[in-house]
Design a protein around this motif. Structure first.
Motif, PDB file in Angstrom:
ATOM      1  N   ALA A 196       0.820  -1.211   0.000  1.00 24.34           N
ATOM      2  CA  ALA A 196       0.000   0.000   0.000  1.00 24.34           C
ATOM      3  C   ALA A 196       0.853   1.259   0.000  1.00 24.34           C
ATOM      4  O   ALA A 196       1.786   1.396   0.798  1.00 24.34           O
ATOM      5  N   ASP A 197       0.526   2.173  -0.894  1.00 24.87           N
ATOM      6  CA  ASP A 197       1.163   3.492  -0.916  1.00 24.87           C
ATOM      7  C   ASP A 197       0.263   4.428  -0.115  1.00 24.87           C
ATOM      8  O   ASP A 197      -0.670   5.022  -0.633  1.00 24.87           O
ATOM      9  N   MET A 198       0.564   4.561   1.180  1.00 32.27           N
ATOM     10  CA  MET A 198      -0.291   5.339   2.074  1.00 32.27           C
ATOM     11  C   MET A 198      -0.222   6.834   1.780  1.00 32.27           C
ATOM     12  O   MET A 198      -1.072   7.593   2.226  1.00 32.27           O
ATOM     13  N   ALA A 199       0.790   7.260   1.029  1.00 32.16           N
ATOM     14  CA  ALA A 199       0.949   8.685   0.713  1.00 32.16           C
ATOM     15  C   ALA A 199       0.216   9.080  -0.564  1.00 32.16           C
ATOM     16  O   ALA A 199       0.126  10.265  -0.886  1.00 32.16           O
ATOM     17  N   ALA A 246     -10.193   2.748  30.439  1.00 28.28           N
ATOM     18  CA  ALA A 246     -11.478   2.396  31.043  1.00 28.28           C
ATOM     19  C   ALA A 246     -11.873   0.950  30.787  1.00 28.28           C
ATOM     20  O   ALA A 246     -12.475   0.287  31.644  1.00 28.28           O
ATOM     21  N   ALA A 247     -11.548   0.425  29.603  1.00 26.73           N
ATOM     22  CA  ALA A 247     -11.916  -0.948  29.268  1.00 26.73           C
ATOM     23  C   ALA A 247     -10.955  -1.968  29.863  1.00 26.73           C
ATOM     24  O   ALA A 247     -11.308  -3.128  30.049  1.00 26.73           O
ATOM     25  N   GLY A 248      -9.733  -1.536  30.152  1.00 27.79           N
ATOM     26  CA  GLY A 248      -8.727  -2.466  30.644  1.00 27.79           C
ATOM     27  C   GLY A 248      -8.208  -3.388  29.566  1.00 27.79           C
ATOM     28  O   GLY A 248      -7.779  -4.512  29.846  1.00 27.79           O
ATOM     29  N   SER A 249      -8.229  -2.920  28.318  1.00 29.52           N
ATOM     30  CA  SER A 249      -7.705  -3.725  27.215  1.00 29.52           C
ATOM     31  C   SER A 249      -7.166  -2.800  26.140  1.00 29.52           C
ATOM     32  O   SER A 249      -7.499  -1.608  26.101  1.00 29.52           O
ATOM     33  N   VAL A 250      -6.348  -3.368  25.248  1.00 28.13           N
ATOM     34  CA  VAL A 250      -5.838  -2.587  24.121  1.00 28.13           C
ATOM     35  C   VAL A 250      -5.603  -3.522  22.940  1.00 28.13           C
ATOM     36  O   VAL A 250      -5.165  -4.656  23.116  1.00 28.13           O
ATOM     37  N   VAL A 251      -5.954  -3.034  21.762  1.00 29.46           N
ATOM     38  CA  VAL A 251      -5.763  -3.800  20.530  1.00 29.46           C
ATOM     39  C   VAL A 251      -4.607  -3.183  19.749  1.00 29.46           C
ATOM     40  O   VAL A 251      -4.618  -1.980  19.463  1.00 29.46           O
ATOM     41  N   THR A 252      -3.610  -3.980  19.439  1.00 28.70           N
ATOM     42  CA  THR A 252      -2.514  -3.549  18.581  1.00 28.70           C
ATOM     43  C   THR A 252      -2.703  -4.208  17.224  1.00 28.70           C
ATOM     44  O   THR A 252      -2.609  -5.435  17.100  1.00 28.70           O
ATOM     45  N   ALA A 253      -3.008  -3.410  16.212  1.00 29.07           N
ATOM     46  CA  ALA A 253      -3.401  -3.955  14.911  1.00 29.07           C
ATOM     47  C   ALA A 253      -2.211  -4.119  13.976  1.00 29.07           C
ATOM     48  O   ALA A 253      -1.307  -3.282  13.941  1.00 29.07           O
ATOM     49  N   LEU A 272      -3.916  -8.716   0.137  1.00 28.22           N
ATOM     50  CA  LEU A 272      -3.694 -10.116   0.481  1.00 28.22           C
ATOM     51  C   LEU A 272      -4.866 -10.734   1.245  1.00 28.22           C
ATOM     52  O   LEU A 272      -4.894 -11.959   1.455  1.00 28.22           O
ATOM     53  N   GLY A 273      -5.796  -9.920   1.711  1.00 25.10           N
ATOM     54  CA  GLY A 273      -6.992 -10.449   2.353  1.00 25.10           C
ATOM     55  C   GLY A 273      -6.784 -11.008   3.750  1.00 25.10           C
ATOM     56  O   GLY A 273      -7.603 -11.802   4.225  1.00 25.10           O
ATOM     57  N   VAL A 274      -5.686 -10.605   4.416  1.00 22.28           N
ATOM     58  CA  VAL A 274      -5.414 -11.074   5.771  1.00 22.28           C
ATOM     59  C   VAL A 274      -4.879  -9.927   6.621  1.00 22.28           C
ATOM     60  O   VAL A 274      -4.310  -8.959   6.101  1.00 22.28           O
ATOM     61  N   SER A 275      -5.065 -10.049   7.926  1.00 25.40           N
ATOM     62  CA  SER A 275      -4.435  -9.149   8.884  1.00 25.40           C
ATOM     63  C   SER A 275      -4.461  -9.829  10.247  1.00 25.40           C
ATOM     64  O   SER A 275      -5.090 -10.883  10.422  1.00 25.40           O
ATOM     65  N   MET A 276      -3.761  -9.220  11.200  1.00 21.01           N
ATOM     66  CA  MET A 276      -3.672  -9.779  12.546  1.00 21.01           C
ATOM     67  C   MET A 276      -3.811  -8.662  13.562  1.00 21.01           C
ATOM     68  O   MET A 276      -3.802  -7.475  13.225  1.00 21.01           O
ATOM     69  N   ALA A 277      -3.912  -9.054  14.824  1.00 21.99           N
ATOM     70  CA  ALA A 277      -3.894  -8.094  15.920  1.00 21.99           C
ATOM     71  C   ALA A 277      -3.443  -8.813  17.180  1.00 21.99           C
ATOM     72  O   ALA A 277      -3.589 -10.040  17.294  1.00 21.99           O
ATOM     73  N   SER A 310      -1.231  -0.127   9.420  1.00 22.69           N
ATOM     74  CA  SER A 310       0.068  -0.141  10.095  1.00 22.69           C
ATOM     75  C   SER A 310       1.069  -1.071   9.424  1.00 22.69           C
ATOM     76  O   SER A 310       2.265  -1.016   9.707  1.00 22.69           O
ATOM     77  N   PHE A 311       0.588  -1.914   8.530  1.00 27.29           N
ATOM     78  CA  PHE A 311       1.402  -2.944   7.890  1.00 27.29           C
ATOM     79  C   PHE A 311       1.033  -2.985   6.400  1.00 27.29           C
ATOM     80  O   PHE A 311       0.296  -3.852   5.940  1.00 27.29           O
ATOM     81  N   PRO A 312       1.532  -2.022   5.599  1.00 29.67           N
ATOM     82  CA  PRO A 312       1.120  -1.878   4.199  1.00 29.67           C
ATOM     83  C   PRO A 312       1.351  -3.105   3.332  1.00 29.67           C
ATOM     84  O   PRO A 312       0.719  -3.257   2.284  1.00 29.67           O
ATOM     85  N   GLY A 313       2.228  -4.019   3.769  1.00 33.40           N
ATOM     86  CA  GLY A 313       2.506  -5.206   2.973  1.00 33.40           C
ATOM     87  C   GLY A 313       1.331  -6.153   2.822  1.00 33.40           C
ATOM     88  O   GLY A 313       1.328  -6.991   1.921  1.00 33.40           O
ATOM     89  N   VAL A 314       0.317  -6.048   3.683  1.00 33.85           N
ATOM     90  CA  VAL A 314      -0.835  -6.946   3.564  1.00 33.85           C
ATOM     91  C   VAL A 314      -1.866  -6.432   2.571  1.00 33.85           C
ATOM     92  O   VAL A 314      -2.878  -7.100   2.324  1.00 33.85           O
ATOM     93  N   ASN A 315      -1.618  -5.277   1.974  1.00 33.47           N
ATOM     94  CA  ASN A 315      -2.552  -4.730   0.993  1.00 33.47           C
ATOM     95  C   ASN A 315      -2.850  -5.750  -0.106  1.00 33.47           C
ATOM     96  O   ASN A 315      -1.923  -6.337  -0.674  1.00 33.47           O
TER      97      ASN A 315
END
Length: 215
Positions: A35-38, A71-78, A90-95, A83-88
Protein backbone atom coordinates in the motif's frame (compact mmCIF):
# COMPACT_ATOMS: atom_id res chain seq x y z
CA UNK A 1 -38.37 -31.55 -16.20
CA UNK A 2 -34.94 -33.19 -16.19
CA UNK A 3 -33.48 -30.12 -17.92
CA UNK A 4 -35.06 -27.87 -15.28
CA UNK A 5 -33.55 -29.97 -12.49
CA UNK A 6 -30.13 -29.80 -14.18
CA UNK A 7 -30.43 -26.01 -14.51
CA UNK A 8 -31.32 -25.65 -10.81
CA UNK A 9 -28.44 -27.93 -9.82
CA UNK A 10 -25.96 -25.94 -11.92
CA UNK A 11 -27.18 -22.66 -10.46
CA UNK A 12 -26.84 -24.06 -6.93
CA UNK A 13 -23.28 -25.22 -7.57
CA UNK A 14 -22.31 -21.86 -9.06
CA UNK A 15 -23.73 -20.02 -6.05
CA UNK A 16 -21.87 -22.34 -3.68
CA UNK A 17 -18.61 -21.71 -5.52
CA UNK A 18 -19.20 -17.96 -5.54
CA UNK A 19 -20.07 -17.73 -1.83
CA UNK A 20 -16.47 -17.86 -0.50
CA UNK A 21 -15.54 -14.90 -2.68
CA UNK A 22 -18.14 -12.84 -0.87
CA UNK A 23 -16.73 -13.63 2.57
CA UNK A 24 -13.55 -11.57 2.40
CA UNK A 25 -11.59 -9.03 0.41
CA UNK A 26 -11.51 -9.21 -3.42
CA UNK A 27 -8.91 -11.53 -4.94
CA UNK A 28 -5.53 -10.00 -5.76
CA UNK A 29 -4.61 -9.53 -9.41
CA UNK A 30 -0.83 -9.31 -9.01
CA UNK A 31 1.82 -10.99 -6.85
CA UNK A 32 2.24 -8.08 -4.44
CA UNK A 33 0.81 -4.60 -3.97
CA UNK A 34 2.31 -2.84 -0.96
CA UNK A 35 0.00 0.00 0.00
CA UNK A 36 1.16 3.49 -0.92
CA UNK A 37 -0.29 5.34 2.07
CA UNK A 38 0.95 8.68 0.71
CA UNK A 39 -0.97 8.42 -2.55
CA UNK A 40 -3.82 10.93 -3.04
CA UNK A 41 -5.74 8.34 -5.09
CA UNK A 42 -8.90 7.12 -3.35
CA UNK A 43 -10.31 3.68 -4.12
CA UNK A 44 -11.65 0.55 -2.43
CA UNK A 45 -8.29 -0.36 -0.94
CA UNK A 46 -4.95 1.34 -1.49
CA UNK A 47 -2.87 1.90 -4.65
CA UNK A 48 0.41 0.03 -5.02
CA UNK A 49 3.76 1.52 -4.04
CA UNK A 50 6.28 1.61 -6.87
CA UNK A 51 9.49 0.65 -5.04
CA UNK A 52 9.29 -2.11 -2.44
CA UNK A 53 11.69 -4.04 -0.21
CA UNK A 54 11.52 -7.02 2.13
CA UNK A 55 10.85 -4.60 4.99
CA UNK A 56 7.46 -3.81 3.48
CA UNK A 57 6.41 -7.38 4.33
CA UNK A 58 7.73 -7.24 7.91
CA UNK A 59 5.98 -5.97 11.07
CA UNK A 60 7.34 -6.09 14.62
CA UNK A 61 4.47 -4.29 16.33
CA UNK A 62 2.97 -7.35 18.05
CA UNK A 63 6.08 -8.27 20.05
CA UNK A 64 5.29 -6.20 23.13
CA UNK A 65 2.19 -5.96 25.31
CA UNK A 66 0.12 -2.81 24.86
CA UNK A 67 -0.88 -0.36 27.58
CA UNK A 68 -4.14 -1.54 29.20
CA UNK A 69 -4.42 1.47 31.52
CA UNK A 70 -7.79 2.66 30.20
CA UNK A 71 -11.48 2.40 31.04
CA UNK A 72 -11.92 -0.95 29.27
CA UNK A 73 -8.73 -2.47 30.64
CA UNK A 74 -7.71 -3.73 27.22
CA UNK A 75 -5.84 -2.59 24.12
CA UNK A 76 -5.76 -3.80 20.53
CA UNK A 77 -2.51 -3.55 18.58
CA UNK A 78 -3.40 -3.96 14.91
CA UNK A 79 -1.29 -5.41 12.11
CA UNK A 80 -3.64 -4.42 9.30
CA UNK A 81 -2.99 -2.41 6.16
CA UNK A 82 -3.01 0.88 8.09
CA UNK A 83 0.07 -0.14 10.10
CA UNK A 84 1.40 -2.94 7.89
CA UNK A 85 1.12 -1.88 4.20
CA UNK A 86 2.51 -5.21 2.97
CA UNK A 87 -0.84 -6.95 3.56
CA UNK A 88 -2.55 -4.73 0.99
CA UNK A 89 -4.66 -6.92 -1.39
CA UNK A 90 -3.69 -10.12 0.48
CA UNK A 91 -6.99 -10.45 2.35
CA UNK A 92 -5.41 -11.07 5.77
CA UNK A 93 -4.44 -9.15 8.88
CA UNK A 94 -3.67 -9.78 12.55
CA UNK A 95 -3.89 -8.09 15.92
CA UNK A 96 -2.62 -8.54 19.43
CA UNK A 97 -5.10 -7.90 22.22
CA UNK A 98 -3.92 -7.40 25.80
CA UNK A 99 -6.18 -7.39 28.86
CA UNK A 100 -5.58 -6.19 32.40
CA UNK A 101 -7.08 -8.32 35.19
CA UNK A 102 -10.82 -7.90 34.72
CA UNK A 103 -10.21 -6.12 31.41
CA UNK A 104 -12.70 -6.33 28.57
CA UNK A 105 -12.67 -5.98 24.81
CA UNK A 106 -16.19 -4.50 24.75
CA UNK A 107 -18.98 -5.80 22.49
CA UNK A 108 -18.14 -4.88 18.91
CA UNK A 109 -18.40 -6.08 15.31
CA UNK A 110 -16.07 -6.45 12.33
CA UNK A 111 -18.20 -5.77 9.25
CA UNK A 112 -15.56 -6.99 6.81
CA UNK A 113 -14.02 -10.04 8.48
CA UNK A 114 -14.37 -13.20 10.49
CA UNK A 115 -12.03 -13.18 13.51
CA UNK A 116 -10.19 -16.10 15.05
CA UNK A 117 -8.23 -15.77 18.31
CA UNK A 118 -5.46 -17.84 19.88
CA UNK A 119 -4.91 -17.38 23.62
CA UNK A 120 -1.28 -16.75 24.54
CA UNK A 121 -1.79 -15.82 28.22
CA UNK A 122 -4.54 -15.95 30.82
CA UNK A 123 -8.17 -17.03 30.90
CA UNK A 124 -10.94 -15.34 28.93
CA UNK A 125 -14.69 -15.55 28.71
CA UNK A 126 -15.57 -14.99 25.05
CA UNK A 127 -18.79 -14.98 23.10
CA UNK A 128 -20.81 -13.82 20.13
CA UNK A 129 -24.49 -13.15 19.51
CA UNK A 130 -26.36 -14.20 16.40
CA UNK A 131 -28.94 -12.12 14.56
CA UNK A 132 -31.54 -14.28 16.33
CA UNK A 133 -30.14 -12.98 19.66
CA UNK A 134 -28.63 -16.35 20.58
CA UNK A 135 -25.50 -16.09 22.73
CA UNK A 136 -22.65 -18.55 22.24
CA UNK A 137 -20.07 -18.19 25.01
CA UNK A 138 -17.14 -20.18 26.38
CA UNK A 139 -14.23 -19.82 28.78
CA UNK A 140 -10.90 -20.38 27.01
CA UNK A 141 -7.30 -20.46 28.16
CA UNK A 142 -3.71 -20.68 26.90
CA UNK A 143 -3.31 -22.58 23.63
CA UNK A 144 -7.04 -22.61 22.83
CA UNK A 145 -8.81 -21.06 19.85
CA UNK A 146 -12.22 -19.44 19.33
CA UNK A 147 -13.78 -17.95 16.20
CA UNK A 148 -16.22 -15.05 15.81
CA UNK A 149 -18.30 -15.06 12.59
CA UNK A 150 -18.11 -12.02 10.35
CA UNK A 151 -20.32 -9.10 11.31
CA UNK A 152 -21.71 -10.57 14.55
CA UNK A 153 -21.44 -8.74 17.88
CA UNK A 154 -18.78 -10.35 20.06
CA UNK A 155 -16.66 -9.70 23.16
CA UNK A 156 -13.81 -10.96 25.35
CA UNK A 157 -13.49 -10.56 29.13
CA UNK A 158 -10.46 -11.44 31.25
CA UNK A 159 -11.71 -13.83 33.95
CA UNK A 160 -8.30 -14.64 35.39
CA UNK A 161 -6.35 -13.00 38.22
CA UNK A 162 -3.49 -11.79 36.05
CA UNK A 163 -3.03 -10.25 32.61
CA UNK A 164 -4.25 -12.02 29.48
CA UNK A 165 -3.47 -11.77 25.78
CA UNK A 166 -4.51 -13.23 22.44
CA UNK A 167 -3.37 -13.14 18.85
CA UNK A 168 -6.26 -12.51 16.45
CA UNK A 169 -6.43 -13.28 12.74
CA UNK A 170 -8.82 -11.75 10.18
CA UNK A 171 -9.68 -12.62 6.57
CA UNK A 172 -9.44 -8.97 5.54
CA UNK A 173 -6.60 -6.50 5.19
CA UNK A 174 -8.75 -3.97 7.10
CA UNK A 175 -11.47 -5.66 9.11
CA UNK A 176 -13.21 -2.52 10.38
CA UNK A 177 -14.37 -2.29 14.00
CA UNK A 178 -17.55 -0.86 15.45
CA UNK A 179 -17.57 -0.83 19.25
CA UNK A 180 -21.28 -0.87 20.06
CA UNK A 181 -21.31 1.48 23.05
CA UNK A 182 -18.86 3.94 21.51
CA UNK A 183 -20.68 3.91 18.17
CA UNK A 184 -24.01 4.77 19.80
CA UNK A 185 -22.96 7.09 22.62
CA UNK A 186 -19.92 8.85 21.14
CA UNK A 187 -20.88 9.34 17.49
CA UNK A 188 -20.12 12.71 15.88
CA UNK A 189 -22.51 14.37 15.39
CA UNK A 190 -24.27 12.63 18.28
CA UNK A 191 -27.16 10.21 17.91
CA UNK A 192 -30.24 12.11 19.21
CA UNK A 193 -30.79 11.46 22.90
CA UNK A 194 -34.47 10.60 22.49
CA UNK A 195 -33.59 7.96 19.85
CA UNK A 196 -31.27 6.19 22.27
CA UNK A 197 -33.68 6.61 25.18
CA UNK A 198 -36.44 4.89 23.24
CA UNK A 199 -34.13 2.15 21.93
CA UNK A 200 -32.77 1.28 25.38
CA UNK A 201 -36.05 2.00 27.23
CA UNK A 202 -34.44 4.50 29.57
CA UNK A 203 -34.99 8.22 30.04
CA UNK A 204 -33.15 11.10 28.39
CA UNK A 205 -31.21 11.92 31.53
CA UNK A 206 -29.76 8.43 31.70
CA UNK A 207 -28.68 8.66 28.05
CA UNK A 208 -26.98 12.00 28.66
CA UNK A 209 -25.19 10.53 31.69
CA UNK A 210 -23.86 7.65 29.58
CA UNK A 211 -22.80 10.00 26.78
CA UNK A 212 -20.85 12.06 29.30
CA UNK A 213 -18.75 9.01 30.21
CA UNK A 214 -17.51 8.77 26.61
CA UNK A 215 -16.29 12.37 26.35
Amino acid sequence: MARLHLTVLCATVLLALAAPTLAGDPDMLQDVCVADMASPVKLNGFPCKANITADDFFFAGLKKAGNTNNAAGSVVTAANVMSFPGVNTLGVSMARIDYAPGGQNPPHTHPRATEIIFVTEGTLEVGFITTANKLFTKTITVGEVFVFPRGLVHFQQNRGYGPASVIAGFNSQLQGTQAIATTLFAAAPPVPTDVLAKAFRIDNGQVDAIKAKFK
